[in-house]
Write a protein that holds these residues in place. Structure first.
Motif, mmCIF file in Angstrom:
data_model
loop_
_atom_site.group_PDB
_atom_site.id
_atom_site.type_symbol
_atom_site.label_atom_id
_atom_site.label_comp_id
_atom_site.label_asym_id
_atom_site.label_seq_id
_atom_site.Cartn_x
_atom_site.Cartn_y
_atom_site.Cartn_z
ATOM 1 N N UNK A 80 98.680 16.266 14.464
ATOM 2 C CA UNK A 80 98.522 15.189 13.487
ATOM 3 C C UNK A 80 97.088 14.835 13.106
ATOM 4 N N UNK A 81 96.081 15.465 13.711
ATOM 5 C CA UNK A 81 94.711 15.005 13.495
ATOM 6 C C UNK A 81 93.703 16.101 13.154
ATOM 7 N N UNK A 82 93.691 17.182 13.886
ATOM 8 C CA UNK A 82 92.614 18.169 13.796
ATOM 9 C C UNK A 82 92.935 19.328 12.852
ATOM 10 N N UNK A 83 91.883 19.925 12.237
ATOM 11 C CA UNK A 83 92.085 21.102 11.381
ATOM 12 C C UNK A 83 92.503 22.337 12.184
ATOM 13 N N UNK A 84 92.978 23.331 11.475
ATOM 14 C CA UNK A 84 93.361 24.626 12.025
ATOM 15 C C UNK A 84 92.190 25.259 12.779
ATOM 16 N N UNK A 85 92.444 25.784 13.964
ATOM 17 C CA UNK A 85 91.366 26.346 14.781
ATOM 18 C C UNK A 85 90.709 27.564 14.130
ATOM 19 N N UNK A 86 91.466 28.388 13.430
ATOM 20 C CA UNK A 86 90.870 29.533 12.729
ATOM 21 C C UNK A 86 89.916 29.065 11.639
ATOM 22 N N UNK A 101 78.841 24.744 3.383
ATOM 23 C CA UNK A 101 80.275 24.579 3.580
ATOM 24 C C UNK A 101 80.686 23.211 3.046
ATOM 25 N N UNK A 102 81.741 23.203 2.249
ATOM 26 C CA UNK A 102 82.336 21.956 1.782
ATOM 27 C C UNK A 102 83.774 21.912 2.271
ATOM 28 N N UNK A 103 84.110 20.841 2.967
ATOM 29 C CA UNK A 103 85.459 20.628 3.485
ATOM 30 C C UNK A 103 86.210 19.711 2.537
ATOM 31 N N UNK A 104 87.534 19.856 2.521
ATOM 32 C CA UNK A 104 88.328 18.913 1.745
ATOM 33 C C UNK A 104 89.640 18.603 2.437
ATOM 34 N N UNK A 105 90.053 17.360 2.290
ATOM 35 C CA UNK A 105 91.349 16.880 2.736
ATOM 36 C C UNK A 105 91.453 15.421 2.323
ATOM 37 N N UNK A 106 92.578 15.036 1.783
ATOM 38 C CA UNK A 106 92.776 13.649 1.352
ATOM 39 C C UNK A 106 92.647 12.668 2.511
ATOM 40 N N UNK A 107 92.902 13.125 3.731
ATOM 41 C CA UNK A 107 92.815 12.247 4.899
ATOM 42 C C UNK A 107 91.374 11.944 5.318
ATOM 43 N N UNK A 111 88.415 7.535 9.162
ATOM 44 C CA UNK A 111 87.601 8.126 10.215
ATOM 45 C C UNK A 111 88.490 8.879 11.199
ATOM 46 N N UNK A 112 87.876 9.780 11.946
ATOM 47 C CA UNK A 112 88.589 10.500 12.991
ATOM 48 C C UNK A 112 89.196 9.502 13.971
ATOM 49 N N UNK A 142 84.080 8.091 18.202
ATOM 50 C CA UNK A 142 84.005 7.115 17.117
ATOM 51 C C UNK A 142 82.572 6.968 16.620
ATOM 52 N N UNK A 143 82.182 7.888 15.749
ATOM 53 C CA UNK A 143 80.883 7.816 15.090
ATOM 54 C C UNK A 143 81.060 7.472 13.610
ATOM 55 N N UNK A 144 82.259 6.929 13.289
ATOM 56 C CA UNK A 144 82.610 6.567 11.910
ATOM 57 C C UNK A 144 82.481 7.761 10.963
ATOM 58 N N UNK A 145 82.871 8.947 11.465
ATOM 59 C CA UNK A 145 82.862 10.183 10.691
ATOM 60 C C UNK A 145 84.308 10.580 10.396
ATOM 61 N N UNK A 146 84.540 11.353 9.338
ATOM 62 C CA UNK A 146 85.911 11.741 9.000
ATOM 63 C C UNK A 146 86.502 12.824 9.910
ATOM 64 N N UNK A 147 85.649 13.554 10.602
ATOM 65 C CA UNK A 147 86.072 14.610 11.528
ATOM 66 C C UNK A 147 85.158 14.580 12.745
#
Length: 174
Positions: A80-86, A101-107, A111-112, A142-147
């Motif tokens: 429910x939280x982390x991206x695909x390991x690959x 690198x640019x990441x995207x996800x609506x979530x 924050x993480x 909890x560094x107030x980051x999205x990932x």
């Protein structure tokens, strides 16, 4: 033309071909060429599972090295939280190679820590600013980051593929 490696778990979806076509079209609209992990020659016949895995790994790494940047779908995958390991591996490889690198996800608008608490609950808080999840008892980053900070600090994070591709095009001077 600058090329963008399309990282993410999209290959595992039943509509993988349509997903890649959409991403390629989005890249093309910005003067970029999208390169999917599935692009390239057909897998040779007769390979055992280990040889198939090696063939896929080598091909993906070659495509990643040959591209100018990486667009990564950072959606939570098989958890429910982390991206695909690959995908995370490919992001790390690209960062190590000095590629943007640019990441995207609506979530990524949360924050993480918010997503971890929503998925696993908030447990023990032995000190201010230190909390553990209620399910596994792990410290909540909890560094107030999205990932995770290693991803959030090394990559540009966006809420959509459209935003991420536009940012890569600007970064690459296209």
């Amino acid at each position: 033309m600058k090329s963008i490696y399309l990282a993410g778990p999209d290959v595992f979806f039943p509509d993988a071909a349509a997903r890649y076509e959409r991403l390629r079209a989005l890249c093309a609209a910005h003067g970029l060429r999208g390169v999917a992990p599935v692009d390239g020659d057909a897998m040779p016949a007769g390979l055992d599972k280990a040889a198939q895995a090696e063939w896929i790994y080598q091909g993906n790494m070659r495509r990643l090295r040959d591209c100018d940047a990486v667009l990564a779908n950072a959606m939570a995958f098989r958890n429910p939280v982390e991206p695909d390991s690959g995908t995370v591996f490919e992001i790390g490889a690209a960062v190590a190679l000095g590629k943007p690198v640019a990441l995207y996800d609506a979530e990524l608008n949360e924050t993480l820590a918010q997503r971890v608490v929503a998925a696993f609950g908030r447990g023990n808080e032995p000190a201010p600013g230190m909390a553990f999840d209620a399910t596994y008892g792990f410290l909540i980053e909890d560094f107030e980051q999205p990932l995770n900070l290693m991803l959030a600090r090394s990559c540009a994070c966006h809420a959509s593929a459209e935003e991420a591709v536009a940012a890569l095009a600007r970064r690459l001077g296209v």
